[in-house]
Design an enzyme around this catalytic site. Structure first.
Site, PDB file in Angstrom:
ATOM      1  N   ASP A  15      20.242 -16.413 150.276  1.00 19.48           N
ATOM      2  CA  ASP A  15      20.650 -16.586 151.671  1.00 19.48           C
ATOM      3  C   ASP A  15      20.651 -15.271 152.443  1.00 19.48           C
ATOM      4  O   ASP A  15      20.488 -14.188 151.856  1.00 19.48           O
ATOM      5  CB  ASP A  15      22.036 -17.256 151.730  1.00 19.48           C
ATOM      6  CG  ASP A  15      23.046 -16.646 150.762  1.00 19.48           C
ATOM      7  OD1 ASP A  15      22.813 -15.520 150.280  1.00 19.48           O
ATOM      8  OD2 ASP A  15      24.063 -17.292 150.485  1.00 19.48           O
ATOM      9  N   ASP A  60      35.535 -22.354 148.932  1.00 23.20           N
ATOM     10  CA  ASP A  60      35.433 -23.764 149.316  1.00 23.20           C
ATOM     11  C   ASP A  60      34.374 -24.506 148.495  1.00 23.20           C
ATOM     12  O   ASP A  60      33.994 -25.622 148.818  1.00 23.20           O
ATOM     13  CB  ASP A  60      35.124 -23.882 150.820  1.00 23.20           C
ATOM     14  CG  ASP A  60      33.830 -23.170 151.214  1.00 23.20           C
ATOM     15  OD1 ASP A  60      33.099 -22.679 150.313  1.00 23.20           O
ATOM     16  OD2 ASP A  60      33.531 -23.109 152.415  1.00 23.20           O
ATOM     17  N   HIS A 118      31.229 -23.501 148.028  1.00 25.25           N
ATOM     18  CA  HIS A 118      29.830 -23.372 148.452  1.00 25.25           C
ATOM     19  C   HIS A 118      29.002 -22.595 147.439  1.00 25.25           C
ATOM     20  O   HIS A 118      29.504 -21.706 146.751  1.00 25.25           O
ATOM     21  CB  HIS A 118      29.691 -22.796 149.874  1.00 25.25           C
ATOM     22  CG  HIS A 118      29.995 -21.353 150.053  1.00 25.25           C
ATOM     23  ND1 HIS A 118      30.861 -20.878 151.014  1.00 25.25           N
ATOM     24  CD2 HIS A 118      29.516 -20.231 149.442  1.00 25.25           C
ATOM     25  CE1 HIS A 118      30.908 -19.555 150.974  1.00 25.25           C
ATOM     26  NE2 HIS A 118      30.101 -19.135 150.025  1.00 25.25           N
ATOM     27  N   GLU A 129      27.694 -25.005 152.697  1.00 30.70           N
ATOM     28  CA  GLU A 129      29.107 -25.276 152.907  1.00 30.70           C
ATOM     29  C   GLU A 129      29.430 -26.732 152.568  1.00 30.70           C
ATOM     30  O   GLU A 129      28.528 -27.570 152.483  1.00 30.70           O
ATOM     31  CB  GLU A 129      29.456 -24.990 154.376  1.00 30.70           C
ATOM     32  CG  GLU A 129      29.249 -23.537 154.803  1.00 30.70           C
ATOM     33  CD  GLU A 129      30.339 -22.595 154.297  1.00 30.70           C
ATOM     34  OE1 GLU A 129      30.931 -22.862 153.233  1.00 30.70           O
ATOM     35  OE2 GLU A 129      30.579 -21.575 154.965  1.00 30.70           O
TER      36      GLU A 129
HETATM   37  C1  GLP Z   1      29.040 -15.515 149.861  1.00 29.87           C
HETATM   38  C2  GLP Z   1      27.575 -15.789 149.474  1.00 29.87           C
HETATM   39  C3  GLP Z   1      27.505 -16.615 148.229  1.00 29.87           C
HETATM   40  C4  GLP Z   1      28.576 -16.089 147.287  1.00 29.87           C
HETATM   41  C5  GLP Z   1      29.929 -16.473 147.814  1.00 29.87           C
HETATM   42  C6  GLP Z   1      31.085 -15.811 147.089  1.00 29.87           C
HETATM   43  O1  GLP Z   1      29.353 -15.664 151.179  1.00 29.87           O
HETATM   44  N1  GLP Z   1      26.725 -16.350 150.450  1.00 29.87           N
HETATM   45  O2  GLP Z   1      26.215 -16.560 147.677  1.00 29.87           O
HETATM   46  O3  GLP Z   1      28.429 -16.654 146.032  1.00 29.87           O
HETATM   47  O4  GLP Z   1      29.999 -16.328 149.203  1.00 29.87           O
HETATM   48  O5  GLP Z   1      31.218 -14.474 147.417  1.00 29.87           O
HETATM   49  P1  GLP Z   1      32.028 -13.426 146.540  1.00 29.87           P
HETATM   50  O6  GLP Z   1      31.264 -13.233 145.295  1.00 29.87           O
HETATM   51  O7  GLP Z   1      32.082 -12.174 147.372  1.00 29.87           O
HETATM   52  O8  GLP Z   1      33.360 -14.019 146.298  1.00 29.87           O
END
Ligand code: GLP
Length: 256
Positions: free
Chosen positions: A63, A132, A134, A139
């Site tokens: 992403d 959440d 995702h 989402e």
């Molecule tokens: C982000 C990314 C995801 C990631 C998630 C968790 O916003 N787009 O790919 O897995 O949210 O992030 P973190 O590893 O910083 O908790």
């Protein structure tokens, strides 16, 4: 799903790193799907330390924020070059990251899907998970059949990611993300989660019903998923003892 609960995030990361290292040894031209966020940072550090050969590896990132210049320090392009690519011998043309500044986003997304297909598909997709549930930036209520497309971030995700931006008002509202259908086509998925703030999302994804309300729960339908956890992220799993026993007692032929 194979649930691997390790005593620390570092130990869980080293299991994940070993899986990737073995893939790159067996298939030097492997196609990796990669994730950003704080979770895979340790993994990328470990992969760099392992001095693997990345010369034939192709990568596709999950992403990217829409509207950030590629040079913006919080763009996922900057993140990937800073934390992984510039430290390994990857070929620049083999790196694919969604272009958050594409003029025609639907056209770009269709091309991204086509590029993934043209490589023969993703061998292993690295995933983190949002609080959440995702995956990528899919989402809750994302179509479980979705493909790469534009998405609107929830307030919770923008708040979770505000720490990187110095305030949630600076977090973009939109992103491009591989779809859940795209992720489900990877031959293998490797999900990492650390910390108590991920415990609920992980319990729902692993032991709850399959629902678009927790997008990661769709991974229950994928034949090859490994979930690498530390004790905090595993703390709400009802069958944690069983998962620990299974991993500790794997026959030699089943080890990774
Ligand atoms: C982000 C990314 C995801 C990631 C998630 C968790 O916003 N787009 O790919 O897995 O949210 O992030 P973190 O590893 O910083 O908790």
């Amino acid at each position: 799903m194979e649930i691997v609960i390790q005593p620390t995030a570092k130990a869980a990361t080293s299991v994940a790193a070993r899986i990737i290292a073995r893939l790159l040894q067996e298939k030097p031209s492997a196609v990796l799907g990669l994730a950003t966020g704080s979770t895979p940072l340790l993994l990328y550090r470990e992969l760099i330390r392992m001095k693997l050969d990345w010369s034939k590896v192709k990568t596709f990132n999950l992403d990217e924020y829409i509207g950030l210049a590629p040079t913006h320090p919080q763009s996922y392009r900057s993140f990937m070059w800073e934390n992984l690519f510039r430290h390994v011998n990857i070929t620049k043309k083999n790196v694919h990251i969604p272009d958050g500044q594409a003029k025609d986003i639907p056209k770009f997304c269709a091309k991204y899907e086509q590029q993934i297909r043209a490589t023969g598909g993703i061998d292993l997709q690295v995933l983190g998970i949002g609080t959440d549930g995702h995956i990528g930036f899919n989402e809750p209520t994302s179509s479980l059949a979705s493909r790469t497309r534009i998405k609107t971030l929830t307030m919770q995700t923008r708040e979770d990611n505000a720490r990187f931006f110095g305030g949630k008002d600076q977090v973009p509202h939109h992103c491009i993300t591989m779809g859940i259908g795209t992720i489900m086509e990877a031959r293998q998925n490797l999900l990492l989660a650390f910390g108590a703030n991920k415990a609920r999302a992980i319990a729902e994804a692993v032991e709850g019903p399959i629902t678009a309300f927790n997008p990661a729960s769709v991974l229950q339908l994928h034949p090859t998923v490994k979930v690498c956890l530390d004790p905090s992220s595993a703390s709400l799993l009802k069958r944690a003892d069983y998962y620990r026993w299974v991993y500790a007692n794997k026959p030699a032929w089943q080890q990774f």
